[in-house]
Design a protein around this motif. Structure first.
Motif, short mmCIF file in Angstrom:
data_model
loop_
_atom_site.label_atom_id
_atom_site.label_comp_id
_atom_site.label_asym_id
_atom_site.label_seq_id
_atom_site.Cartn_x
_atom_site.Cartn_y
_atom_site.Cartn_z
N THR A 1 1.25 -3.35 11.98
CA THR A 1 0.08 -2.71 12.79
C THR A 1 -0.66 -1.44 12.24
N PRO A 2 -0.31 -0.68 11.21
CA PRO A 2 -0.74 0.40 10.95
C PRO A 2 -2.01 -0.02 9.68
N SER A 3 -1.35 -0.99 9.03
CA SER A 3 -2.19 -1.59 8.04
C SER A 3 -3.10 -2.48 8.41
N ARG A 4 -3.11 -2.87 9.78
CA ARG A 4 -3.85 -3.82 10.55
C ARG A 4 -3.89 -5.16 9.79
N LEU A 5 -2.84 -5.59 9.34
CA LEU A 5 -2.71 -6.95 8.83
C LEU A 5 -2.41 -8.17 9.91
N SER A 6 -3.08 -9.12 9.76
CA SER A 6 -3.23 -10.20 10.75
C SER A 6 -2.78 -11.73 10.03
N LEU B 1 9.12 -12.82 3.10
CA LEU B 1 9.39 -11.76 3.34
C LEU B 1 9.02 -10.94 4.80
N PRO B 2 10.07 -10.85 5.50
CA PRO B 2 9.57 -10.35 7.09
C PRO B 2 8.63 -9.29 6.81
N LEU B 3 7.65 -9.29 7.68
CA LEU B 3 6.47 -7.95 7.78
C LEU B 3 6.89 -7.29 9.12
N LYS B 4 7.41 -6.25 8.92
CA LYS B 4 7.76 -5.22 10.28
C LYS B 4 6.53 -4.82 10.70
N ASN B 5 6.51 -5.08 12.09
CA ASN B 5 5.49 -4.12 13.11
C ASN B 5 4.92 -2.78 12.20
N GLY C 1 0.97 -1.18 0.16
CA GLY C 1 -0.19 0.06 0.07
C GLY C 1 0.91 0.91 -0.13
N PRO C 2 0.60 2.13 0.88
CA PRO C 2 1.41 3.26 1.21
C PRO C 2 2.70 3.51 1.65
N SER C 3 3.06 2.13 2.39
CA SER C 3 3.96 2.00 3.11
C SER C 3 5.19 1.22 2.45
N ALA C 4 6.53 2.12 2.44
CA ALA C 4 7.60 1.34 1.96
C ALA C 4 8.64 1.14 2.94
N PHE C 5 9.38 0.18 2.93
CA PHE C 5 10.29 -0.11 4.02
C PHE C 5 11.39 -1.12 3.44
N THR C 6 12.66 -1.28 4.05
CA THR C 6 13.86 -2.06 3.72
C THR C 6 13.69 -3.15 4.80
N THR C 7 14.06 -4.38 3.82
CA THR C 7 13.94 -5.83 4.73
C THR C 7 14.81 -6.79 3.90
N SER C 8 14.94 -7.82 4.29
CA SER C 8 15.66 -8.89 3.42
C SER C 8 14.87 -10.20 3.32
N LEU C 9 14.87 -10.82 2.27
CA LEU C 9 14.04 -11.93 1.84
C LEU C 9 15.03 -13.17 2.56
N PHE C 10 14.10 -14.06 3.31
CA PHE C 10 14.86 -15.19 4.01
C PHE C 10 14.42 -16.21 3.08
N PRO C 11 15.70 -17.30 2.79
CA PRO C 11 15.42 -18.61 1.99
C PRO C 11 14.52 -19.39 2.96
N GLY D 1 -3.17 -14.63 7.88
CA GLY D 1 -4.37 -15.26 6.98
C GLY D 1 -4.89 -14.00 6.10
N ASP D 2 -4.53 -12.71 6.48
CA ASP D 2 -4.97 -11.74 5.56
C ASP D 2 -4.11 -11.65 4.05
N GLU D 3 -4.78 -11.43 3.21
CA GLU D 3 -4.22 -11.34 1.81
C GLU D 3 -3.60 -9.94 1.88
N VAL D 4 -2.36 -10.18 1.39
CA VAL D 4 -1.63 -8.73 0.87
C VAL D 4 -0.82 -8.63 -0.38
N THR D 5 -0.75 -7.71 -1.21
CA THR D 5 -0.04 -7.47 -2.16
C THR D 5 1.07 -6.76 -1.94
N VAL D 6 2.33 -7.24 -2.28
CA VAL D 6 3.67 -6.69 -1.98
C VAL D 6 4.38 -6.25 -3.09
N ALA D 7 5.16 -5.32 -3.19
CA ALA D 7 5.83 -4.91 -4.49
C ALA D 7 7.36 -4.80 -4.08
#
Length: 95
Positions: free
Chosen positions: A77-82, A69-73, A52-62, A84-90
């Protein structure tokens, strides 16, 4: 390398919970093609990700021939992701 995918949030319960978005097989195969020159350590691949509108740096883990893809709190949290939720990542692989 720019890719996008939709996947479901999963939770790993350890001493503290961690949340990940599994990268689907098709995109994992694309990532493996460019992984060798950008990976560091034990196959970790640095990325800049957007949800969505949130951009962040991280690293993919094998994991099991694919990637997580680790999902930072700070994003989850602001995106209210839990779990089982479906999310689109770019994610963009950082060279």
């Amino acid at each position: 390398m720019d890719i996008a995918f939709t996947s479901r949030v999963i939770e790993w319960r350890g001493p503290s919970p961690y949340f990940f978005v599994p990268v689907p097989e098709e995109q994992s195969a694309d990532i493996r093609e460019v992984a060798a020159p950008v990976t560091y350590g034990w196959g970790v691949i640095p990325v800049e990700a957007r949800i969505g509108p949130s951009a962040f740096t991280t690293s993919l883990f094998p994991k099991d021939g694919g990637s997580l893809l680790p999902l930072k709190n700070a994003v989850r949290t602001p995106s209210r992701l839990s779990p089982g939720d479906e999310v689109t990542v770019a994610p963009t692989v950082r060279l």
